[in-house]
Design a protein around this motif. Structure first.
Motif, short mmCIF file in Angstrom:
data_model
loop_
_atom_site.label_atom_id
_atom_site.label_comp_id
_atom_site.label_asym_id
_atom_site.label_seq_id
_atom_site.Cartn_x
_atom_site.Cartn_y
_atom_site.Cartn_z
N SER A 270 0.83 -1.19 0.00
CA SER A 270 0.00 0.00 0.00
C SER A 270 0.88 1.25 0.00
N LYS A 271 0.28 2.37 -0.35
CA LYS A 271 0.99 3.65 -0.31
C LYS A 271 1.45 3.94 1.11
N ALA A 272 0.61 3.63 2.10
CA ALA A 272 0.97 3.85 3.51
C ALA A 272 2.18 3.01 3.89
N TRP A 273 2.22 1.75 3.44
CA TRP A 273 3.37 0.89 3.75
C TRP A 273 4.64 1.47 3.13
N LEU A 274 4.54 1.93 1.89
CA LEU A 274 5.72 2.52 1.23
C LEU A 274 6.21 3.74 1.99
N LYS A 275 5.28 4.59 2.42
CA LYS A 275 5.68 5.79 3.16
C LYS A 275 6.33 5.44 4.50
N ASP A 276 5.89 4.35 5.13
CA ASP A 276 6.43 3.94 6.42
C ASP A 276 7.76 3.18 6.31
N ASN A 277 7.97 2.49 5.19
CA ASN A 277 9.10 1.57 5.10
C ASN A 277 10.15 1.89 4.05
N VAL A 278 9.85 2.82 3.16
CA VAL A 278 10.83 3.23 2.15
C VAL A 278 11.14 4.70 2.40
N GLU A 279 12.38 4.97 2.76
CA GLU A 279 12.78 6.34 3.06
C GLU A 279 12.69 7.20 1.79
N PHE A 280 13.21 6.65 0.68
CA PHE A 280 13.15 7.31 -0.61
C PHE A 280 13.54 6.31 -1.68
N ALA A 281 13.28 6.67 -2.93
CA ALA A 281 13.74 5.90 -4.08
C ALA A 281 14.75 6.77 -4.82
N TYR A 282 15.58 6.15 -5.64
CA TYR A 282 16.58 6.92 -6.37
C TYR A 282 16.95 6.20 -7.66
N PHE A 283 17.43 6.98 -8.63
CA PHE A 283 17.91 6.45 -9.90
C PHE A 283 19.38 6.07 -9.78
N ASP A 284 19.86 5.25 -10.73
CA ASP A 284 21.30 5.04 -10.88
C ASP A 284 21.96 6.41 -10.94
N GLU A 285 23.16 6.51 -10.43
CA GLU A 285 23.86 7.80 -10.42
C GLU A 285 24.05 8.37 -11.83
N SER A 286 24.38 7.51 -12.79
CA SER A 286 24.59 8.01 -14.15
C SER A 286 23.29 8.52 -14.78
N LEU A 287 22.17 7.89 -14.48
CA LEU A 287 20.89 8.40 -14.98
C LEU A 287 20.57 9.74 -14.32
N TRP A 288 20.85 9.86 -13.04
CA TRP A 288 20.64 11.12 -12.34
C TRP A 288 21.48 12.24 -12.96
N ILE A 289 22.73 11.94 -13.28
CA ILE A 289 23.59 12.94 -13.92
C ILE A 289 23.01 13.36 -15.26
N LEU A 290 22.56 12.39 -16.04
CA LEU A 290 21.93 12.70 -17.33
C LEU A 290 20.73 13.63 -17.15
N LEU A 291 19.92 13.35 -16.14
CA LEU A 291 18.70 14.13 -15.90
C LEU A 291 18.98 15.53 -15.36
N GLN A 292 20.21 15.80 -14.96
CA GLN A 292 20.57 17.14 -14.50
C GLN A 292 20.81 18.11 -15.66
N ASN A 293 21.02 17.55 -16.84
CA ASN A 293 21.24 18.36 -18.03
C ASN A 293 19.90 18.56 -18.73
N ARG A 294 19.45 19.81 -18.81
CA ARG A 294 18.10 20.09 -19.34
C ARG A 294 17.90 19.53 -20.74
N GLU A 295 18.87 19.68 -21.63
CA GLU A 295 18.74 19.19 -23.00
C GLU A 295 18.51 17.68 -23.03
N TRP A 296 19.32 16.95 -22.26
CA TRP A 296 19.20 15.48 -22.25
C TRP A 296 17.96 15.04 -21.49
N ARG A 297 17.57 15.78 -20.48
CA ARG A 297 16.36 15.47 -19.71
C ARG A 297 15.14 15.56 -20.63
#
Length: 179
Positions: free
Chosen positions: A116-143
């Motif tokens: 459930s959404k409640a379970w996710l909020k209680d048990n998952v602190e956060f989600a994240y992308f691979d570091e290289s995907l995150w770097i790609l998404l920081q560039n507006r053109e590539w995003r």
């Protein structure tokens, strides 16, 4: 001192992740592909673009949920289903595709069922992308380029046109057989 300078290739990163995105697992119900994962990714990218997400940590919040619902109504409007897929499903199941990760703060569940959404909020602190995907998404053109790729190939690609064409050919074949 021997320093190594690492070179980040946006082009190579983009190619790698577009291949990964093309192979994301999407459920099918009655032959219809569920678009929740690609819609969720577009919502995340929109949040990065709008400065809602400033670091590589994502959680279900009101903004993300609202954006996801709006995009689902846009891209799943031709769906044969009355219910749109709720946000916890792509948030949870995207992890199986290898570039989206969950950082647990509590207990883990097996991947068989969607929590459930409640379970996710209680048990998952956060989600994240691979570091290289995150770097790609920081560039507006590539995003923007990646967002457009997802929309073109996963949400509005030839699969809709192909389905319509196949149905049209089926009707045409039936008419020819009758004549």
């Amino acid at each position: 001192m021997n320093r190594t300078i690492q070179f980040f290739s946006y082009e190579q990163c983009y190619k790698y992740y577009t291949k990964r995105i093309m192979s994301i697992r999407q459920a099918k119900i009655h032959g219809e592909t569920i678009v929740a994962k690609p819609v969720f990714m577009v919502a995340i990218i929109d949040g990065i673009e709008g400065n809602v997400f400033r670091n590589n940590q994502f959680s279900i919040n009101d903004w993300l949920e609202g954006r996801y619902k709006m995009l689902m109504s846009q891209y799943a409007r031709n769906s044969q289903f009355d219910d749109s897929t709720s946000i916890e499903k792509p948030f949870w199941h995207l992890e199986t595709d290898g570039f989206w990760h969950l950082n647990y703060q509590g207990k883990r569940l097996s991947k068989g069922r969607t929590p459930s959404k409640a379970w996710l909020k209680d048990n998952v602190e956060f989600a994240y992308f691979d570091e290289s995907l995150w770097i790609l998404l920081q560039n507006r053109e590539w995003r923007i380029k990646l967002r457009e790729y997802i929309i073109e190939h996963k949400l509005t690609d030839g699969s809709w046109n192909g389905k319509i064409a196949a149905e049209g050919l089926g009707v045409l074949a039936a008419l020819l057989l009758v004549a």
